[in-house]
Structures are given as C-alpha cells and as structure tokens.
Design an enzyme around this catalytic site. Structure first.
Site, PDB file in Angstrom:
ATOM      1  N   SER A 128      -4.269  21.700 -15.271  1.00  9.77           N
ATOM      2  CA  SER A 128      -4.678  21.848 -13.877  1.00  9.77           C
ATOM      3  C   SER A 128      -5.037  20.541 -13.193  1.00  9.77           C
ATOM      4  O   SER A 128      -5.030  20.468 -11.973  1.00  9.77           O
ATOM      5  CB  SER A 128      -5.852  22.808 -13.785  1.00  9.77           C
ATOM      6  OG  SER A 128      -6.891  22.393 -14.634  1.00  9.77           O
ATOM      7  N   HIS A 146      -1.861  28.417 -14.621  1.00 10.66           N
ATOM      8  CA  HIS A 146      -1.100  27.799 -13.529  1.00 10.66           C
ATOM      9  C   HIS A 146       0.403  28.022 -13.651  1.00 10.66           C
ATOM     10  O   HIS A 146       1.166  27.541 -12.825  1.00 10.66           O
ATOM     11  CB  HIS A 146      -1.378  26.296 -13.464  1.00 10.66           C
ATOM     12  CG  HIS A 146      -2.795  25.995 -13.116  1.00 10.66           C
ATOM     13  ND1 HIS A 146      -3.267  26.037 -11.819  1.00 10.66           N
ATOM     14  CD2 HIS A 146      -3.858  25.691 -13.894  1.00 10.66           C
ATOM     15  CE1 HIS A 146      -4.558  25.752 -11.819  1.00 10.66           C
ATOM     16  NE2 HIS A 146      -4.939  25.546 -13.062  1.00 10.66           N
ATOM     17  N   LYS A 195      -4.303  33.003  -9.420  1.00  8.27           N
ATOM     18  CA  LYS A 195      -3.611  31.848  -8.855  1.00  8.27           C
ATOM     19  C   LYS A 195      -2.319  32.310  -8.189  1.00  8.27           C
ATOM     20  O   LYS A 195      -2.392  32.896  -7.123  1.00  8.27           O
ATOM     21  CB  LYS A 195      -3.450  30.795  -9.939  1.00  8.27           C
ATOM     22  CG  LYS A 195      -4.869  30.239 -10.183  1.00  8.27           C
ATOM     23  CD  LYS A 195      -5.076  29.353 -11.317  1.00  8.27           C
ATOM     24  CE  LYS A 195      -6.552  28.923 -11.265  1.00  8.27           C
ATOM     25  NZ  LYS A 195      -7.111  28.610 -12.529  1.00  8.27           N
TER      26      LYS A 195
END
Ligand code: PLP
Length: 391
Positions: free
Chosen positions: A179, A207, A238
């Site tokens: 990240s 992610h 996300k």
C-alpha cells in the site's frame, strides 16, 4: 492527567508528524471531493473502481436494508448469520476460486483474527517489512516469534526459514500489492519457498481485489497460483467500494476460523446493507473487466509521465503511485502545494513509511477521466519542479 498527551502531540507537531482529521463536505462524481469549500480531484481514496458511489451498489444496499433491516442483530455464531451472509460468502468463494470463504467486519479484523487464530507463542511468522499494520497487530496478538524480512528480500526470508528449528509451525505473510510503494509481492518465489520449507503462505490482497487477475480476484489469480496459496485475505473496503474483510481457502481452514478467530466470534455480524453492496460489487467486478483494465492502463501512463520528469515512483506497478520526497516537512509542503492546485493526495510519513522515506502517494481510480489524470500529472510535475524535486 492529559498534560503528558498534549506534550507528546507537541513533539509530533515539531517533527511534522502530527495528524489531523479533515472534513470531506461532499463526495462528487469523477473522483472529486469538496473540502473546505473547494472541489479537489481525489487522488487519496482506495475506491479504485469508483464503486463507492455506484447507483447499483446503493440500490442493492437499500434493497438489503428493506428486506433484512439495518443490523444483523447478533454475532455470526449466535443468531446473526443470515441467509444473506451465507449467500455472499458462497459468491465470494466462487469469485476467489476457493472451496470456502468467511467475511469479517473489516480487513483489519480479518488479519487480527486469522493470524491470532492460526499461530501461537510456539510458532514463527515471517513477515515482509512493508506489510500492513493490521498484519503486524495480528502477529503481536498471536504471541508468535516474528521474523521480519526486508521488503521483498527473499534471500533473507530463506535464511530465516533455514534457521528455524523443524517442528515449529511457520507462516509466511505478505501483502500482494504494497500500500505504500504500489509494488507487487514476488508471489511465485514466495510459493516456491513455502513449499520447499513446509510453511503456510498467507497473502493480503486488500489492494489487488477487484484490480488484478483475469476475473479481478487478485494477484494469486493473475499468476495462476490460487491453489498454491494457503490463506487468501482481502477487503471489500477498497476497489469493491464498501466495507468488510475476507479470508478464503479450504473448508477446513474456514471451519477452524469460525471456531477460533476471536474477531469473528466476538463481534456483531456485518449489517445487511453492506452485504447487499458486497454482493453487487462482486457481480460488477466479474461483468465489467473494462474498469480494471482502464485503471491499470491509466496508472501506467501516469507513472511513466512522472518518471520521465525525473520523479522517483519507487517500484510501483499498480494503481498506487508514490512519489518519493524523503523529508517529512517537504513532503507535507508538496501535498499542501498540490492541494492549492486542486489535487488531494496524502503525505505518508513515518511510522507508515521508514524514516527518510516520506512520500506523497497518488491512488488512481476508474472514476477519474483521462483528461483529469493528464492534467493532474502535469500539475504534479510543475509543482515538483518548483520544489526542486524533478528535473
Ligand atoms: C486497508 C488494508 C487493510 C485493512 O482493511 P480495512 O477493511 O480497511 O480494515 C488490511 N491490509 C491491507 C494491505 C490494507 O491495505
């Protein structure tokens, strides 16, 4: 009594490390937000596919609320495991290509729960230095011995594995997309190592879920390694636009977590509207691969443009594009100047990143138009030049 706290905050302030909340007054289309009366292009969010505002997710959340209410009413093992949870978990297992899956309230709780359930004080955990804080907290909670290897340094990992006495339970854990650097785990090599040394491998696809892989399931899917990873973890918070963490894998693993993961057992089940949104997001990820294709293609152009101007984007290969600054104060200054120019990007400082490696991070979204991204890139280069960061 709070005098000491105020003093500590003053120290943080002096080091340009103090954090403050800022109010987002409105969330607008095109990946924009209004903050302090100004509309900014939001390059800080993790809503990578632009699903957080998608009318279909909103409608699915509303429909789930109408049918099931706004709360699950209890923890999962008590009486909070609605047919909706059952259905969405089955959908998730199919999406991930695993036998089974379990949903936690957040990704943070998933990492805490799974690591502390599987590992104990007699065991050893090997963790990449840049792994997410929730992984670190899960390791602490487990009481296992921690062997932290430098970021993506698999030679060092192998040395650690060689030195660990046999008979101990070992777990290798890594983010798949990191990240703060936006780079990728060396997953093929990790899989080979874990097989050679008889360790378990857990990857955190927070992610990557919705972004990488043929069907958007993450890096393991992209590399055809799903079967060879023991524990697949990720989030719906996300790219999938809402909230929730998951663990996917063999049924035996998931059954065990139902019995031993304390953040699953002792917390109320996710509320129906969120599950409605998750179910809809999973369908959209499958049906609309063009969203992730667009995101990755735009990210590539964005990154190359910054690199050509002499900026250091580290080893980013994804929709997360850092620009290394180094000094904390200068990093804050860079972010503040970008904000003046209409761009919202986060300044990442220690302890989120190693000392001396402060940076501004840009997170791209499929909600951003090509024009806005091209303009943003020009603005970043212009400001970086003013600050002497770019050639
Ligand atoms: C965001 C994140 C988490 C935590 O997920 P939440 O759903 O926000 O609690 C865990 N791991 C990684 C790598 C993350 O980026």
């Amino acid at each position: 009594m709070f005098e000491q706290l105020a003093q500590e905050l003053a120290v943080l302030e002096a080091q340009a490390l103090r954090r403050r909340l800022q109010v987002v007054e409105e969330v607008l289309s095109g990946g924009r937000v209004r903050v302090a009366g100004r509309v900014l292009l939001n390059l800080s969010a993790n809503d990578y596919l632009g699903l957080a505002q998608d009318p279909r997710l909103i409608a699915a959340a509303q429909a789930a609320a109408s049918r099931w209410g706004v709360g699950a009413g209890a923890s999962r093992l008590v009486v909070g495991h609605l047919a909706l949870h059952e259905a969405v978990e089955a959908q998730l297992a199919t999406f991930k290509g695993t036998e089974s899956a379990v949903i936690f309230s957040t990704g943070y709780m998933a990492n805490l729960g799974v690591i502390s359930a599987l590992m104990g004080p007699k065991d050893v955990i090997f963790s990449d230095k840049l792994n997410h804080a929730s992984i670190m907290d899960g390791i602490k909670l487990s009481g296992a011995t921690l062997q932290r290897f430098p970021h993506r340094d698999l030679d060092r990992l192998e040395k650690f594995l060689q030195k660990t006495p046999g008979g101990k339970k070992r777990l290798i854990v890594s983010d798949s997309v990191f990240s703060v650097d936006g780079d990728l785990a060396l997953l093929t090599d990790l899989v080979n190592l874990k097989e050679r040394y008889g360790a378990w491998l857990m990857i955190d696809e927070a992610h990557a879920t919705g972004v990488l892989g043929e069907r958007g399931a993450g890096l393991a899917q992209a590399l055809g390694l799903t079967e060879r990873v023991d524990i697949h973890m990720g989030t719906f918070s996300k790219a999938l636009g809402s909230l929730g963490g998951y663990v996917a894998g063999e049924r035996r693993l998931i059954d065990y977590l139902h019995n031993r993961a304390r953040s699953f057992i002792y917390s109320t089940a996710l509320p129906p509207p969120v599950l409605g949104a998750i179910g809809q997001a999973l369908e959209i990820v499958l049906k609309e691969p063009e969203r992730r294709a667009y995101l990755l293609q735009e990210a590539e152009g964005f990154r190359l443009g910054l690199k050509k101007a002499g900026l250091d984007t580290l080893r980013s290969e994804t929709q997360i594009v850092p620009v290394l600054v180094g000094d904390n104060g200068r990093t804050l200054d860079f972010a503040a100047r970008l904000k003046d120019q209409g761009l919202m990007a986060v300044a990442l400082r220690p302890p989120t990143v190693p000392p001396g490696k402060a940076r501004v991070r840009f997170s791209l979204s499929a909600a951003h138009s090509p024009e806005d991204l091209a303009q943003a890139r020009q603005t970043i280069i212009k400001v970086a030049r003013q600050m002497g960061l770019a050639s």
